[in-house]
Design an enzyme around this catalytic site. Sequence first.
Site, mmCIF file in Angstrom:
data_model
loop_
_atom_site.group_PDB
_atom_site.id
_atom_site.type_symbol
_atom_site.label_atom_id
_atom_site.label_comp_id
_atom_site.label_asym_id
_atom_site.label_seq_id
_atom_site.Cartn_x
_atom_site.Cartn_y
_atom_site.Cartn_z
ATOM 1 N N CYS A 123 0.840 -1.195 0.000
ATOM 2 C CA CYS A 123 0.000 0.000 0.000
ATOM 3 C C CYS A 123 0.884 1.257 0.000
ATOM 4 O O CYS A 123 1.593 1.509 -0.962
ATOM 5 C CB CYS A 123 -0.948 -0.065 1.189
ATOM 6 S SG CYS A 123 -2.227 1.178 1.198
ATOM 7 N N ASP A 134 -9.448 -3.428 -7.108
ATOM 8 C CA ASP A 134 -8.996 -2.340 -6.227
ATOM 9 C C ASP A 134 -9.673 -1.050 -6.676
ATOM 10 O O ASP A 134 -9.374 -0.524 -7.742
ATOM 11 C CB ASP A 134 -7.478 -2.219 -6.325
ATOM 12 C CG ASP A 134 -6.890 -1.254 -5.312
ATOM 13 O OD1 ASP A 134 -7.587 -0.296 -4.916
ATOM 14 O OD2 ASP A 134 -5.720 -1.441 -4.929
ATOM 15 N N HIS A 179 -8.005 -4.174 -3.006
ATOM 16 C CA HIS A 179 -6.815 -3.598 -2.391
ATOM 17 C C HIS A 179 -6.506 -4.371 -1.103
ATOM 18 O O HIS A 179 -7.405 -4.910 -0.457
ATOM 19 C CB HIS A 179 -7.073 -2.126 -2.068
ATOM 20 C CG HIS A 179 -5.849 -1.368 -1.715
ATOM 21 N ND1 HIS A 179 -4.928 -0.948 -2.645
ATOM 22 C CD2 HIS A 179 -5.377 -0.948 -0.523
ATOM 23 C CE1 HIS A 179 -3.943 -0.304 -2.048
ATOM 24 N NE2 HIS A 179 -4.193 -0.297 -0.754
#
Length: 297
Positions: free
Chosen positions: A173, A230, A265
């Site tokens: 991330c 995502d 994600h």
Amino acid sequence: MSLNERDVHALLDVTHAGAGPRRRGLLRGALGLGYAAAAGPLVAQTAIKTPADGLVAGDVQIPVGAETIPAYRAAPAGRVGLPVVLVLSEIFGVHEYIADTARRFARAGYLALAPELFVRQGDPSGYGEMARLLAEVVAKVPDEQVARDLDACLDWAVAHGGDGQRAAVTGFCWGGRQTWLYAAHSPRLKAAVAWYGRLEGERTALQPRHPIDVVNQLKAPVLGLYGGADTGIPLASVERMQAALAQGNAAARASRFVVYPDAPHAFHADYRPTYRAEPAADAWRRCLAWFAQHGAV
């Protein structure tokens, strides 16, 4: 205050942000203990627990100029000349998931070092609200500071049993974005693996460039591991990055993406509802194979 995932990604590279309420469960007091409150609900039954037996594992202090920063170190006990991997956290800092990931690398033969890159700006574990964590800590971290800290981490690793000729970086991330940037910064790296890190964004004084801006500066090939579902990093962004890489320097042209069509994600974050076991396991195998392919093993 509550933000949706797309809004949060527009600010910084983060996981989905419907995590405003405080989460039940332990908060970490030292690096690698518990989980950050702002990360949202804990899914305990899927969290992987990697034992530390046979490893040297725990907190260390990394000199950076006149300062020090904390890091979680995991490595096979009694061994030197180890390949090195820097493990870059999400916005939640070095909590149990990141420490466990470092131990997984150690069991694969690495000296893994996960630095707490937010330490000058604040302690992510003390925040229960995503928006406050972003505004008060994460948004204040300069990219230049991160690169300097990671340089110091590599120096420390080499002085404590690591082989500087076999160094790699990986991050998740927020740490995924920094992985791309550090691969463009450090000539000491052999390989990099970025897990769903933001590729584009608004340029600011603290974030003057994004991965798509540094394609021609890459010094090590990067494997990008991304989720097709995502909502914060659209496939169009990945496609633009792929096109830029194809026109870039040798390291850029050697870089690759793997996109898992149905993965959201943070699909590797085994302590969160976003975890997807099959893509996570496949991506982990690809990460280790990428390091081996490019001499960081």
